[in-house]
Design an enzyme around this catalytic site. Sequence first.
Site, PDB file in Angstrom:
ATOM      1  N   LEU A  96     -72.040 112.705  80.744  1.00  0.00           N
ATOM      2  CA  LEU A  96     -71.151 112.672  79.594  1.00  0.00           C
ATOM      3  C   LEU A  96     -70.433 111.330  79.534  1.00  0.00           C
ATOM      4  CD1 LEU A  96     -69.748 114.205  77.254  1.00  0.00           C
ATOM      5  CD2 LEU A  96     -68.056 114.972  78.936  1.00  0.00           C
ATOM      6  N   VAL A  97     -70.557 110.611  78.404  1.00  0.00           N
ATOM      7  CA  VAL A  97     -69.870 109.326  78.258  1.00  0.00           C
ATOM      8  C   VAL A  97     -68.855 109.339  77.130  1.00  0.00           C
ATOM      9  CG1 VAL A  97     -71.735 107.970  79.277  1.00  0.00           C
ATOM     10  CG2 VAL A  97     -71.726 108.372  76.804  1.00  0.00           C
ATOM     11  N   SER A  98     -68.893 110.360  76.269  1.00  0.00           N
ATOM     12  CA  SER A  98     -67.908 110.449  75.196  1.00  0.00           C
ATOM     13  C   SER A  98     -67.811 111.891  74.736  1.00  0.00           C
ATOM     14  CB  SER A  98     -68.292 109.545  74.021  1.00  0.00           C
ATOM     15  OG  SER A  98     -67.278 109.560  73.026  1.00  0.00           O
ATOM     16  N   SER A  99     -66.597 112.257  74.303  1.00  0.00           N
ATOM     17  CA  SER A  99     -66.386 113.623  73.843  1.00  0.00           C
ATOM     18  C   SER A  99     -65.222 113.656  72.873  1.00  0.00           C
ATOM     19  CB  SER A  99     -66.109 114.559  75.030  1.00  0.00           C
ATOM     20  OG  SER A  99     -64.883 114.219  75.644  1.00  0.00           O
TER      21      SER A  99
END
Length: 326
Positions: A96-99
Site C-alpha cells: 500500500l502506497v496511498s489511501s
Amino acid sequence: MGTHALDRDLAELAASARAALVREIDASGAWAVDPVWREAFEAVPRHLFVPYYYVGVRGGYERRWGENPDPRARERWVRGAYVDAPLATRLRDGELVSSSSQPSLMAMMLAALRVRDGDRVLEIGAGTGYNAALLAHRLGDDCVTTVDLEPEITEAARRHLAAAGYHPVVVTGDGARGVPQRAPFDRIIATCTLSSVPVGWLAQCRPGARILSPLATGLIALTVRDAGHAEGRFLHTPAYFVPLRGADRHEEGFVEWGGVPRRARENELFRFLLTLTRDTLEPREAYTLWEREGQPRRERYGITVSGEREWAWLDDPEGPYAWPLR
C-alpha cells in the site's frame, strides 16, 4: 441509460451517501471541538477522490468504478466510497502506497488541528487530495499546500481536486523537507506515519504554529516555539497510516519478544510504547515499565524537539522516562 441520466443518478446516490456519512461522523463526536468541519464534509464529494479503490475479496483485491452501467454496481461503489473506513487507492507490488483515510479520523484530526480563518496549512502526504479539499473548503485554496513524493499521486490529486472545484497548491517533493517556498505556515498536518519530526518543518512554521502528525501508532500535537523548539503531547486516539516516503523514513525490523506475555503483545497501548521506544528499550524492558506505570494511556506521553535533539517522554519532558527519537 444516457450519460446525463447516469451522471444525475450518480450525483443523487452520492448526495444521499454523503449525508449518511456526515450523520455517522456527527454521532461519533469527531468534530465536537470544531463543528465547522461538518460543513466541509457535507460539501466535498469523496467519491470524486476515489474513482477506483481496492477492497478485500477472498484474500485478493478488486476495483470498483462509478461508471459501471449496472445501477446496482454503481450504488455499491458509491456507498462504498462513503463508508466510514479507510480505502486503499494505490498499490505497488502488493504494498500500500496511498489511501483515503477513515473519514471520522480525518474529521477528528482536522478538528484537533485548531485552524483559524486565514491560517496557512501544509499537508504532508497528498493522498487522493480529499483532505486537501476539506482544508481548502474551510480556508480557501491559497491557504493550503499539499506535498507528496510520488508524481503519480500528486498528478491524480490535482485531477481529483479540480474535478471537485478546488485548486490548492499541490507540490511533488519530499514531505520530510517541507515546502520552504510556501512558508511560513501556521499549521502542518501529516497524513503519513513518521519516526521523528523533521527538523526542517519547525523552521517553516510561525511561532505558535501547531503540528499534528501520526507517530508510533498515535497522533502527536506539537506547539512550535521557534525554528528549533517544539513540544506537545499525544492525543488519545490510535492512528495507523502509510509510512512517510523520503529522507526520514524508518524501516521497522523484527521484534524479539523475549518473554513478554501474550496479553501485553496484543495490547494496543503496549504496542504503542514499544514502537515509541523501538531504538532504546528492549520489549521486556518496555513491558516492565508499562506495568510499573499502570499501563499508561497515550495522553501521558509527549515529544520535545530542541535543536538537533528530539525525545519522547512519559509524564514530564525532564522526568526519568525519556527516549531519543533521533
